[in-house]
Design a protein around this motif. Structure first.
Motif, PDB file in Angstrom:
ATOM      1  N   GLN A   1      -8.363  -2.842   2.524  1.00  0.00           N
ATOM      2  CA  GLN A   1      -8.126  -3.079   0.854  1.00  0.00           C
ATOM      3  C   GLN A   1      -7.870  -4.186   0.547  1.00  0.00           C
ATOM      4  O   GLN A   1      -8.105  -4.440  -0.747  1.00  0.00           O
ATOM      5  CB  GLN A   1      -7.766  -1.683   0.526  1.00  0.00           C
ATOM      6  CG  GLN A   1      -8.232  -0.330   0.900  1.00  0.00           C
ATOM      7  CD  GLN A   1      -7.735   0.662   0.293  1.00  0.00           C
ATOM      8  OE1 GLN A   1      -7.096   0.870  -0.948  1.00  0.00           O
ATOM      9  NE2 GLN A   1      -7.315   1.977   0.965  1.00  0.00           N
TER      10      GLN A   1
ATOM     11  N   ASP B   1     -10.491  -7.445  -1.811  1.00  0.00           N
ATOM     12  CA  ASP B   1     -10.678  -7.038  -3.159  1.00  0.00           C
ATOM     13  C   ASP B   1     -12.219  -7.490  -3.923  1.00  0.00           C
ATOM     14  O   ASP B   1     -12.097  -8.795  -4.405  1.00  0.00           O
ATOM     15  CB  ASP B   1      -9.636  -7.062  -4.122  1.00  0.00           C
ATOM     16  CG  ASP B   1      -9.714  -6.444  -5.714  1.00  0.00           C
ATOM     17  OD1 ASP B   1     -10.821  -5.554  -5.629  1.00  0.00           O
ATOM     18  OD2 ASP B   1      -8.856  -6.694  -6.487  1.00  0.00           O
TER      19      ASP B   1
ATOM     20  N   TYR C   1       0.747  -1.134   0.024  1.00  0.00           N
ATOM     21  CA  TYR C   1      -0.010  -0.090   0.152  1.00  0.00           C
ATOM     22  C   TYR C   1       0.798   1.282   0.102  1.00  0.00           C
ATOM     23  O   TYR C   1       1.559   1.441   0.923  1.00  0.00           O
ATOM     24  CB  TYR C   1      -0.976   0.034   1.317  1.00  0.00           C
ATOM     25  CG  TYR C   1      -1.887   0.953   1.044  1.00  0.00           C
ATOM     26  CD1 TYR C   1      -3.183   0.862   0.650  1.00  0.00           C
ATOM     27  CD2 TYR C   1      -1.567   2.553   1.820  1.00  0.00           C
ATOM     28  CE1 TYR C   1      -4.269   2.044   0.539  1.00  0.00           C
ATOM     29  CE2 TYR C   1      -2.478   3.346   1.852  1.00  0.00           C
ATOM     30  CZ  TYR C   1      -3.642   3.045   0.867  1.00  0.00           C
ATOM     31  OH  TYR C   1      -4.647   4.226   0.976  1.00  0.00           O
TER      32      TYR C   1
END
Length: 556
Positions: A318, A321, A217
């Motif tokens: 996140q 997905d 990330y």
């Protein structure tokens, strides 16, 4: 229109089948513990008077600045927590086995995250992107020490000049641990990364190599970046940046470094390896990570459970997905999850309840569609008369446009939308894709039971898959109950008769939960169609398009 929708469903099924082969309720973790007392920057491990093994003694220089520290033979140590059972070996100070107690393999045993059939470096091996030390620290025999609480393990090695230390500090009820590593050569720090290679996570899923990738990330761009093994086909691929986390994932599990500060370095590998379930070697993505400056970080190893990930770091959420249909798939998952947690406590029944509710919410649209189909059925004699009028005209003849214009004029006169009858199938497509994604990425669905189904995220384990067969039967029933709009075209009628069988073939090896959703939709659709057929709505719709009857004198 029905043929076009059928083609759309077939193409959608092909994509869902082929994509995985090319692309790849626990308590939240407690607050992070204090950093282990051992300083990772200290070059001198604790002195031990035991002599170095013969294979490393030759590497000791004549003028040693550190006392030798090593074990005489290989030994293993086990760390046992509420969530993990991890087996370490002092040969290389690496992990031989990492079991998740709360999750099961298909055999019923605790899930093994390490690919035990791979011949690559074991997890927690060291990778040196620059100059390697003169001693292979991944084969050296480390001295090992476990703290009295049984949750912290230390590994130390020194040949007099080259020294290495690894410390793993676990927590009793958490998927988080603290890791610190240090390597020095003549007192100078040696840059290195910590590896996980050769396969990770659940190796029983379809195409396990395709489901694995490295991820990071990028805090600067607020962007999650995932890469597969292909990026390293010509050699290790290293990236450096301000990453909030970096590591490796598979379909349902995750292992990521979480630095408190500083730059993170991540290297992606392509490792050819077999698995305990498949002798053919596959190209797995491997990873090595380091917290530059001070290799001291938190490490999350566990499920991609949204609640747990959010508690560790909101950005980690996140990693789950839901794809292009996340706007629909994620709310569907959250609703099913809420119903399971608060009301029914079984994902199978929750899927049925949510599907029934969805179908009744969409019922007004379906009523409109049913009326449109009934009107189109009633108009078939008039459409057949128009077709008969132009039957000897070539498709290239300009008068063919007059035929189409007459048909459309007939539809317009009676307020019939020729596409209205396709609404039920069109409505199914986005929910079908959304549920498909939910069962592909939600670890909560993995291993969820319902009646004879042992895992809703996988096809049935019975020799004959019952849910797809029942679904095909309901498709035939719905087909018989639904007004036909194909007129007298025998080719179209034959094609529509094969439609349930085509759907059965598409669904036969899809996840049981997805088939359960579609089967439930069919059953609700049958009930709704029966309601429509046994009310005045159907008769009113048909009569509204009937031509006026002629009187006996020939006048209308």
């Amino acid at each position: 229109m029905e043929l076009r929708l059928l083609l759309a469903f077939i193409l959608m099924g092909v994509v869902l089948f082929v994509t995985p082969y090319f692309y790849k309720r626990v308590a939240p973790p407690p607050a992070k513990k204090a950093t282990p007392a051992a300083s990772t920057s200290a070059p001198v491990p604790p002195p031990v008077n035991s002599p170095a093994p013969a294979e490393t003694a030759a590497a000791v220089p004549a003028e040693s600045t550190l006392p030798p520290v090593a074990a005489q033979q290989e030994e293993t140590r086990v760390i046992d927590t509420d969530f993990f059972r991890i087996t370490f070996t002092n040969k290389g100070a690496v992990v031989k086995s990492w079991l998740l107690k709360k999750y099961r393999a298909h055999s019923g045993a605790p899930l093994e995250l390490v690919n035990t059939a791979a011949h690559t470096d074991l997890p927690a091996s060291l990778y040196f992107p620059g100059q390697k030390p003169a001693v292979d620290l991944n084969q050296a025999l480390y001295q090992v020490e476990t703290d009295p609480d049984g949750l912290t393990i230390h590994f130390d090695y020194s040949n007099g000049t080259i020294a290495a230390r690894k410390t793993f500090q676990f927590r009793k009820a958490s998927y988080l641990l603290d890791v610190s590593t240090a390597v020095t050569d003549a007192g100078k720090p040696v840059p290195h990364e910590l590896e996980w290679r050769g396969g990770f996570g659940d190796l029983a899923v379809a195409n396990p190599a395709g489901a694995q990738q490295t991820l990071r990330y990028d805090a600067a761009d607020s962007k999650l970046i995932k890469t597969g093994a292909k990026v390293a086909k010509n050699g290790p691929a290293t990236v450096t940046g301000n990453f909030s986390f970096a590591g490796i994932e598979d379909q349902y599990f995750l292992a990521v470094l979480l630095p408190e500060h500083g730059t993170v370095e991540m290297t992606t590998f392509s490792d050819n390896a077999a698995t305990p379930l498949e002798s053919k070697e596959l190209a797995f993505a491997g990873v090595a990570v380091a917290n530059a400056g001070s290799n001291d970080f938190s490490f999350y190893v566990g499920p991609k459970d949204i609640d747990v990930l959010r508690a560790v770091n909101p950005k980690l959420e996140q990693a789950v997905d839901f794809g292009w249909f996340s706007f629909l798939a994620k709310p569907l998952f959250l609703i099913v999850n809420w119903v399971t947690d608060r009301m029914i406590h079984n994902y199978g029944w929750s899927i049925i309840v949510v599907t029934v509710v969805l179908n009744f919410v969409l019922f007004p649209l379906k009523i409109t569609s049913m009326k449109s189909m009934k009107k189109m059925q009633a108009l078939q004699p008039q459409i057949a008369a128009i077709n008969e009028k132009y039957k000897n005209i070539s498709i290239r003849d300009p008068r063919k446009a007059d035929q189409n214009q007459e048909v459309m004029g007939l539809y317009k006169k009676h307020g019939v939308n020729p596409m209205g009858g396709c609404v039920p199938m069109v409505l199914q497509i986005p929910f079908f894709i959304a549920f498909y994604k939910v069962f592909s990425v939600s670890v909560e669905m993995r291993g969820a039971h319902w009646l004879w189904v042992t895992d809703l995220s996988q096809p049935e384990t019975l020799a004959i898959h019952l849910l797809p067969i029942i679904m095909v039967a309901t498709q035939f029933v719905m087909q018989k109950m639904t007004p036909t709009t194909t007129g007298g075209d025998p080719n179209q009628q034959r094609m529509m008769q094969f439609m349930p069988l085509i759907f059965g073939f598409m669904f036969y090896n899809l996840s049981s939960g997805l088939v359960l959703y579609y089967l439930t939709s069919n059953l609700v659709g049958i009930a709704q169609q029966m309601f429509f057929n046994h009310t005045s709505l159907a008769a009113v719709a048909a009569q509204s398009v009937q031509p006026p009857k002629k009187k006996k004198d020939g006048r209308k």
